[in-house]
Design a protein around this motif. Structure first.
Motif, short mmCIF file in Angstrom:
data_model
loop_
_atom_site.label_atom_id
_atom_site.label_comp_id
_atom_site.label_asym_id
_atom_site.label_seq_id
_atom_site.Cartn_x
_atom_site.Cartn_y
_atom_site.Cartn_z
N VAL A 103 2.77 -7.08 4.34
CA VAL A 103 1.42 -6.89 4.88
C VAL A 103 1.15 -5.42 5.22
O VAL A 103 0.11 -4.88 4.84
CB VAL A 103 1.20 -7.77 6.14
CG1 VAL A 103 -0.13 -7.45 6.82
CG2 VAL A 103 1.25 -9.25 5.76
N HIS A 104 2.11 -4.78 5.90
CA HIS A 104 1.80 -3.45 6.43
C HIS A 104 2.21 -2.29 5.52
O HIS A 104 1.56 -1.26 5.53
CB HIS A 104 2.41 -3.29 7.83
CG HIS A 104 1.86 -4.27 8.81
ND1 HIS A 104 0.51 -4.42 9.03
CD2 HIS A 104 2.46 -5.20 9.61
CE1 HIS A 104 0.30 -5.37 9.93
NE2 HIS A 104 1.48 -5.86 10.29
N SER A 144 -1.35 -9.27 12.90
CA SER A 144 -2.13 -8.96 14.12
C SER A 144 -3.47 -9.68 14.15
O SER A 144 -4.35 -9.33 14.94
CB SER A 144 -2.35 -7.45 14.33
OG SER A 144 -3.42 -6.95 13.54
N THR A 145 -3.63 -10.74 13.35
CA THR A 145 -4.86 -11.53 13.45
C THR A 145 -4.65 -12.76 14.34
O THR A 145 -5.56 -13.55 14.54
CB THR A 145 -5.35 -11.97 12.05
OG1 THR A 145 -4.30 -12.70 11.41
CG2 THR A 145 -5.72 -10.78 11.20
N PHE A 146 -3.41 -12.90 14.86
CA PHE A 146 -3.16 -13.91 15.90
C PHE A 146 -2.09 -13.37 16.85
O PHE A 146 -1.13 -14.04 17.21
CB PHE A 146 -2.76 -15.25 15.28
CG PHE A 146 -2.90 -16.41 16.25
CD1 PHE A 146 -4.07 -16.57 16.98
CD2 PHE A 146 -1.89 -17.33 16.42
CE1 PHE A 146 -4.23 -17.62 17.87
CE2 PHE A 146 -2.04 -18.40 17.32
CZ PHE A 146 -3.20 -18.54 18.04
N SER A 147 -2.28 -12.13 17.25
CA SER A 147 -1.38 -11.47 18.20
C SER A 147 -2.10 -10.22 18.68
O SER A 147 -3.12 -9.82 18.10
CB SER A 147 -0.06 -11.09 17.52
OG SER A 147 -0.30 -10.31 16.37
N SER A 148 -1.55 -9.60 19.72
CA SER A 148 -2.26 -8.44 20.27
C SER A 148 -1.90 -7.14 19.56
O SER A 148 -2.55 -6.12 19.75
CB SER A 148 -1.95 -8.32 21.76
OG SER A 148 -0.56 -8.29 21.92
N GLY A 200 -6.03 -1.66 10.97
CA GLY A 200 -6.58 -1.88 9.63
C GLY A 200 -5.54 -2.57 8.75
O GLY A 200 -4.39 -2.15 8.69
N ILE A 201 -5.94 -3.67 8.12
CA ILE A 201 -5.05 -4.31 7.14
C ILE A 201 -5.83 -4.43 5.84
O ILE A 201 -7.05 -4.41 5.85
CB ILE A 201 -4.53 -5.70 7.60
CG1 ILE A 201 -5.67 -6.63 7.98
CG2 ILE A 201 -3.53 -5.56 8.74
CD1 ILE A 201 -5.22 -8.05 8.32
N ASP A 202 -5.09 -4.51 4.73
CA ASP A 202 -5.76 -4.56 3.44
C ASP A 202 -5.56 -5.91 2.78
O ASP A 202 -4.82 -6.74 3.28
CB ASP A 202 -5.26 -3.43 2.53
CG ASP A 202 -5.91 -2.11 2.93
OD1 ASP A 202 -7.08 -2.17 3.37
OD2 ASP A 202 -5.25 -1.06 2.84
N TYR A 203 -6.20 -6.05 1.62
CA TYR A 203 -6.25 -7.39 1.03
C TYR A 203 -5.92 -7.39 -0.45
O TYR A 203 -6.53 -8.11 -1.24
CB TYR A 203 -7.64 -7.99 1.29
CG TYR A 203 -7.92 -8.16 2.78
CD1 TYR A 203 -7.38 -9.24 3.47
CD2 TYR A 203 -8.66 -7.21 3.49
CE1 TYR A 203 -7.60 -9.38 4.85
CE2 TYR A 203 -8.87 -7.35 4.86
CZ TYR A 203 -8.34 -8.44 5.52
OH TYR A 203 -8.54 -8.58 6.88
N LEU A 242 1.66 3.76 9.05
CA LEU A 242 1.19 2.45 8.58
C LEU A 242 -0.23 2.12 9.01
O LEU A 242 -0.96 1.44 8.30
CB LEU A 242 2.11 1.34 9.10
CG LEU A 242 3.54 1.34 8.57
CD1 LEU A 242 4.36 0.25 9.25
CD2 LEU A 242 3.55 1.11 7.06
N PHE A 243 -0.60 2.60 10.21
CA PHE A 243 -1.85 2.09 10.77
C PHE A 243 -2.85 3.22 10.97
O PHE A 243 -3.26 3.51 12.08
CB PHE A 243 -1.58 1.37 12.10
CG PHE A 243 -0.48 0.34 11.99
CD1 PHE A 243 -0.59 -0.69 11.08
CD2 PHE A 243 0.66 0.42 12.78
CE1 PHE A 243 0.41 -1.65 10.96
CE2 PHE A 243 1.66 -0.54 12.68
CZ PHE A 243 1.54 -1.56 11.76
N THR A 244 -3.23 3.85 9.86
CA THR A 244 -4.14 4.98 9.98
C THR A 244 -5.60 4.56 10.03
O THR A 244 -6.42 5.25 10.59
CB THR A 244 -3.95 5.95 8.80
OG1 THR A 244 -3.96 5.15 7.61
CG2 THR A 244 -2.66 6.73 8.91
#
Ligand SMILES: Cc1cc2nc3c(=O)[nH]c(=O)nc-3n(C[C@H](O)[C@H](O)[C@H](O)COP(=O)(O)OP(=O)(O)OC[C@H]3O[C@@H](n4cnc5c(N)ncnc54)[C@H](O)[C@@H]3O)c2cc1C
Length: 409
Positions: free
Chosen positions: A175-176, A210-214, A129-132, A253-255
């Protein structure tokens, strides 16, 4: 009708830098003329001072023997191919580490060619999940309260440069940790970098997000401390958000559940102009071909560079000065300020020859003219499938052996 003006770039550097300040009163940012000088002669002196063995040992360290070649490659003062060949010839496989880094630039560029303006939107759905949220002013001003991040921003604003590792840490933090929209941050970041390049920049931000990586890129205090020699950590009294192990960071970070869709960003529609109707031929010099040795400058036609507000309106002073330095070595190029269409119409141009570029903005500026785009040779003459252009490792798997074998001296 937009007004156009032919510029007389002074050959004396001090005069030239003042002249650019006068011509671009709106340009913001520091005058970086003491730390950077544009042009091929400077580029060659940087190229000759490369220390590839030290680079291989310490390039990830903030004070490592990095080359500072990026602005010269960005503006075409040096071509990527000649740089690669020079490193290979001088250092052989001892230079492999640097050669692999140079190839990153080729990789991002090929991704840009293959995807066009899609690189400004999410290439893939994020893996976490990433935010904007928009990029906050306190970050832009270097007021996060974290000595490391604030020093990185300060370096960016005062020198136009940031070490690659610092770029990664900074982007990851923004970002994170701050949950900022990567695109907003990438736009801002690119506009402050002297080497600002859409492919290397926006795709690197996507790699971190992570929008152009795994997976997302994140780091901890131990990592930052190691590669900075504890420079920022010693005496730091801030509540450090990086001071834990990777497992804890990951949970912190990535909940959120991963988003299922890639976000699309709006692209400004192109200007449309009537066809030229003229017949004269000109070489259009854009800002990726700023070297007197560019083969297109041997063509028997006027060579025209235009500081068009469509592109340069918001550029910082440093970049405009860097371009002016570079142009000052290109004696046979006419330099104009104003609207590209108006300039070319004034010169009765109907046909244009230029160096190919993935930058569609440049292509749009010439859309009313019949244009021949001269391709720039790729690092390796191999066809790459869409799958290979998704990850650098897959690209290098195919390109690396060809490059390291065929370019050996
Ligand atoms: C978030 C982020 C944003 C970035 N934005 C840009 C940008 O706008 N313009 C830009 O040129 N580079 C960008 N990079 C890539 C890289 O950080 C810079 O090219 C490098 O730091 C420039 O310094 P140098 O010339 O001393 O590099 P060196 O380490 O000396 O490398 C030599 C050359 O190899 C190429 N190179 C090395 N690493 C990379 C890389 N990861 N990606 C692409 N090319 C690479 C560059 O052309 C560089 O000049 C970005 C990286 C990140 C993580």
């Amino acid at each position: 009708m937009t007004s156009t003006q032919k510029l007389n770039i002074p050959s004396d550097r001090v005069e030239r830098l003042h002249y650019i300040k006068r011509m671009f009163p709106q340009a913001t940012g520091e005058d970086l003329s003491n730390s950077w000088a544009g042009g091929r002669s400077q580029a060659l002196s940087k190229l000759h001072s490369i220390d590839a063995p030290s680079y291989a040992r310490n390039r990830n360290f903030i004070n490592g023997a990095v080359t500072h070649l990026s602005p010269y490659l960005r503006y075409g003062c040096l071509s990527l191919n000649e740089t690669f060949a020079a490193v290979k010839a001088k250092f052989g496989l001892v230079g492999e580490n640097l050669l692999m880094q140079l190839a990153w630039r080729d990789f991002w560029r090929q991704v840009w060619y293959a995807n066009g303006d899609a690189i400004f939107s999410e290439m893939e759905a994020p893996k976490v999940g990433i935010d904007y949220a928009p990029l906050n002013d306190f970050v832009k001003q270097g007021n996060t309260g974290l000595p490391c991040m604030d020093a990185f921003v300060d370096e960016l604003l005062t020198t136009g440069y940031m070490h690659n590792h610092a770029r990664m840490w900074f982007a990851s933090y923004v970002v994170h940790h701050l949950k900022t929209d990567w695109r907003d941050a990438a736009d801002w970041f690119e506009s402050k970098l002297l080497d600002g390049d859409f492919a290397s920049n926006h795709l690197s931000w996507q790699w971190v997000a992570s929008t152009f990586s795994s997976k997302p890129y994140y780091f901890n205090k131990e990592n930052l401390g190691r590669y900075t020699g504890e420079k920022y950590c010693t005496g730091c009294t801030a509540k450090c958000p990086f001071d834990t192990d990777y497992e804890t960071l990951k949970e912190r970070l990535f909940t959120q559940a991963p988003a299922s869709q890639a976000k699309q960003y709006l692209i400004t529609p192109p200007l449309t102009r009537p066809p030229s109707g003229h017949t004269a031929v000109a070489v259009y010099v854009h800002d990726e071909m700023l070297s007197a040795t560019n083969p297109l400058l041997n063509q028997p036609f006027p060579k025209i560079f235009v500081f068009d507000p469509e592109i340069y309106q918001h550029w910082p002073l440093s970049r405009l000065q860097f371009i002016a330095d570079s142009l000052s070595e290109m004696m046979n190029v006419e330099v104009w300020l104003g609207d590209t269409y108006e300039v070319l119409m004034q010169r009765a141009v109907g046909k244009v020859i230029s160096q190919d570029t993935p930058n569609l903005k440049v292509k749009q500026l010439l859309s009313s003219f019949s244009t021949k785009w001269q391709p720039v040779p790729k690092l390796a003459d191999v066809e790459l499938s869409e799958k290979r252009l998704r990850r650098y490792s897959r690209y290098w798997e195919k390109v690396g052996p060809v490059l390291l074998a065929t370019k050996a001296t």
